[in-house]
Scaffold this active site. Structure first.
Site, short mmCIF file in Angstrom:
data_model
loop_
_atom_site.label_atom_id
_atom_site.label_comp_id
_atom_site.label_asym_id
_atom_site.label_seq_id
_atom_site.Cartn_x
_atom_site.Cartn_y
_atom_site.Cartn_z
N PRO A 198 1.31 -1.77 0.31
CA PRO A 198 -0.23 0.04 0.24
C PRO A 198 0.69 1.41 0.08
O PRO A 198 1.89 1.09 0.23
CB PRO A 198 -0.85 -0.27 0.95
N CYS A 199 0.08 2.36 -0.23
CA CYS A 199 0.88 3.39 -0.55
C CYS A 199 0.59 4.03 1.47
O CYS A 199 -0.46 5.01 0.90
CB CYS A 199 0.35 4.12 -1.92
N GLN A 200 1.36 4.53 1.47
CA GLN A 200 1.57 5.34 2.88
C GLN A 200 2.04 6.13 3.14
O GLN A 200 3.14 6.31 2.45
CB GLN A 200 1.28 3.98 3.95
N TYR B 65 6.09 6.94 4.35
CA TYR B 65 7.19 6.35 4.59
C TYR B 65 8.68 7.31 5.42
O TYR B 65 9.29 6.49 5.76
CB TYR B 65 7.31 6.09 2.84
N ASN C 154 3.73 -0.50 -7.06
CA ASN C 154 2.77 0.24 -6.62
C ASN C 154 2.27 1.95 -7.04
O ASN C 154 2.50 1.61 -8.71
CB ASN C 154 3.39 1.69 -5.56
#
Length: 417
Positions: free
Chosen positions: A84-86, A88, A129
Site C-alpha cells: 500500500p501507498c502510505q 514512509y 505501487n
C-alpha cells in the site's frame, strides 16, 4: 544446463495477481501472505486459498509475523508484492538501539525487516505501487521514494524502476503503475548493473526495457544525483525547496547514485480494447441501468461546477469535465477502481452500451481487464461488489508475466550459466 526453479514469497497477495503472472515462468511460490486489516471476513485470502490451496499461505497481519520471527518465512530467491501507498517517513527514537523508526503499521517496514533480518536474504525483489509514489508527499516531492531507495541501498540492493501503463503495450486497461526490481549485491545482476552505462540499462539492457521496450531518449536528459544522508535526514531534508520530483518515470539506483530519465513506450503489436472483453448476450438483468437512474448517471458523468465550502469556511467553485459516456468500446478501458461494483450511479464506474441497453461491467469482464482467468474471484459468499473491489485493487497480470519472464531469463543466463 537445466533451468533452475526460483523460489518466491508473495506479500500483500490479494487474490494472487503476482502468482498468476510468475507461474507462467519457472517460479514457485513457497509462501504467501494476505491480510485485510479492516475486515472480519478475509475475503481475498479465501479466494487465494480456493485457487492455490492453503499450504504455505498465511492469513495473518504481516507486521505480527515479522515481529515474531522473520525466519518463519521460508528462504526465497525473489520477494514480490504490491504494497500500500502510505507515509514512509522515518523519525529518530531514543528507545530504538538503531535510532531509526518508521511509522507503526506502515507495511514498507515489514518488507524492510524481512530483508534486514533474514539470514539468507532474497537476491531479487519485484514490487509494485501507484505511480504517485515518485512524487509524494506534496510538500517534499519524491521524498517517499527516496526513503525507500536509500533503505534498500543500506540493505545492499540496487534498484531499477519504471512506470508502466498496461494499455500502451496492448493490454485492455489504462492502468498506470510503478514497478521496481531490486538486485542484491551478492547477485551477478548487481555486478552487471554496476559495470553498465546507466542510460543503456534504463533504455535497453535492463530487465524492464527488455520486457517493455522504450524509445531512445537523448542522453542529455539523463539526470544523476546522490542520495545524501541517513533515512532521518532524507525524511527531513529531501527536495524541501523543489517544486518537482527529481524522479522521472524510469531510472536506476546503485550504491546511492540515482540515474533517471523520462522514457516513452515503444510498441507495435496488437491492442486489446474494452469491446474485446465483453460477455455479449450472457449478462443478467441486474447489470442493466434502470430507466429511473439514467438522469443521475448522465449528471454524474457530465461536466459541472459545484459550489463547495472548505474546512476553513471559504466558499469555492469545484469544476470537473465531462467523461466519455458510455465508455468507448474501441479503446482500452479506464482504470478500474475499488468502488466499481454495485448498482448506485457513479461518475467512475464503467458503463457500456449493448443491444439490450446501457449496463455496468460484470465481474468476469473486470477480471478480463486485469487479465485474470474468468471467474477467478467467484466463490460462495463473495458478492459481485466484492469481486469488483478485488479487481480495483489488483494488477494487470500480463505486466507481471512479461517482467517476470525477462527477469527469469536474465537470472538464468547470468547466475546459472
Amino acid at each position: 544446463m537445466e533451468s533452475k526453479t526460483l523460489k518466491v514469497i508473495e506479500l500483500f497477495a490479494g487474490v494472487g495477481g503476482f502468482r498468476l503472472g510468475l507461474e507462467k515462468s519457472n517460479y514457485k511460490i513457497v509462501w504467501s501472505n494476505q491480510w485485510e486489516p479492516s475486515t472480519k471476513i478475509q475475503h481475498a485470502s479465501k479466494v487465494y486459498e480456493a485457487r492455490f490451496g492453503k499450504e504455505n499461505h498465511s492469513n495473518e497481519d504481516i507486521n505480527e509475523v515479522v515481529q515474531r520471527n522473520v525466519e518463519e518465512i521460508p528462504d526465497h530467491d525473489l520477494l514480490v508484492g504490491g504494497f500500500p501507498c502510505q507515509d514512509y517517513s522515518v523519525a529518530t527514537t531514543l528507545h530504538n538501539s538503531k535510532g531509526l523508526k518508521g511509522k507503526k503499521g506502515v507495511l514498507w517496514w515489514a518488507i524492510h525487516k524481512i530483508l534486514e533480518e533474514k539470514k539468507n536474504k532474497p537476491k531479487y525483489l519485484f514490487l509494485e505501487n501507484v505511480d504517485r509514489l515518485l512524487k509524494s508527499p506534496a510538500k517534499q516531492r519524491g521524498r517517499d521514494f527516496a526513503v525507500m531507495l536509500q533503505s534498500l541501498n543500506d540493505l545492499g540492493y540496487a534498484v531499477e524502476w519504471r512506470v508502466i501503463n498496461a494499455a500502451e503495450y496492448g493490454m485492455p486497461q489504462r492502468r498506470r503503475r510503478l514497478f521496481f526490481i531490486g538486485y542484491h549485491k551478492s547477485s551477478e545482476l548487481f555486478s552487471k548493473l554496476k559495470e553498465s552505462r546507466k542510460i543503456d540499462w534504463i533504455l535497453k539492457d535492463g530487465t524492464i526495457p527488455s520486457a517493455f521496450p522504450v524509445k531512445n531518449s537523448s542522453e542529455l536528459f539523463l539526470s544523476k544525483f546522490q542520495l545524501k544522508g541517513d533515512l532521518v535526514e532524507i525524511t527531513d531534508n529531501f527536495n524541501k525547496t523543489g517544486k518537482k520530483s527529481p524522479f522521472e518515470n524510469s531510472g536506476v539506483m546503485i550504491n546511492g547514485e540515482v540515474s533517471t530519465i523520462k522514457t516513452e513506450p515503444s510498441y507495435d503489436g496488437n491492442y486489446t480494447v474494452l469491446g474485446d472483453v465483453l460477455q455479449n448476450g450472457e449478462v443478467t438483468s441486474e447489470f442493466f441501468i434502470d430507466d429511473k437512474d439514467k438522469d443521475k448517471w448522465e449528471y454524474l458523468k457530465g461536466s459541472k461546477t459545484i459550489e463547495r465550502i472548505s474546512n476553513e469556511g471559504h466558499k469555492y467553485k469545484y469544476s470537473e469535465g465531462g467523461m466519455i459516456y458510455p465508455d468507448a468500446l474501441d479503446n482500452a478501458s479506464r482504470t478500474i477502481i475499488t468502488g466499481e461494483g454495485g448498482k448506485s450511479p457513479s461518475r467512475f464506474k464503467h458503463v457500456v452500451v449493448s443491444e439490450r441497453g446501457l449496463r455496468r461491467l460484470t465481474p468476469i469482464e473486470l477480471e478480463r481487464l486485469n487479465m485474470f482467468p474468468d471467474n477467478h474471484t467467484k466463490l460462495e459468499g463473495i458478492s459481485d461488489r466484492k469481486r469488483a473491489f478485488f479487481m480495483g485493487n489488483a494488477l494487470v497480470v500480463g505486466v507481471i508475466e512479461k517482467i517476470g519472464k525477462e527477469l527469469y531469463k536474465q537470472i538464468n543466463q547470468l547466475e546459472y550459466a
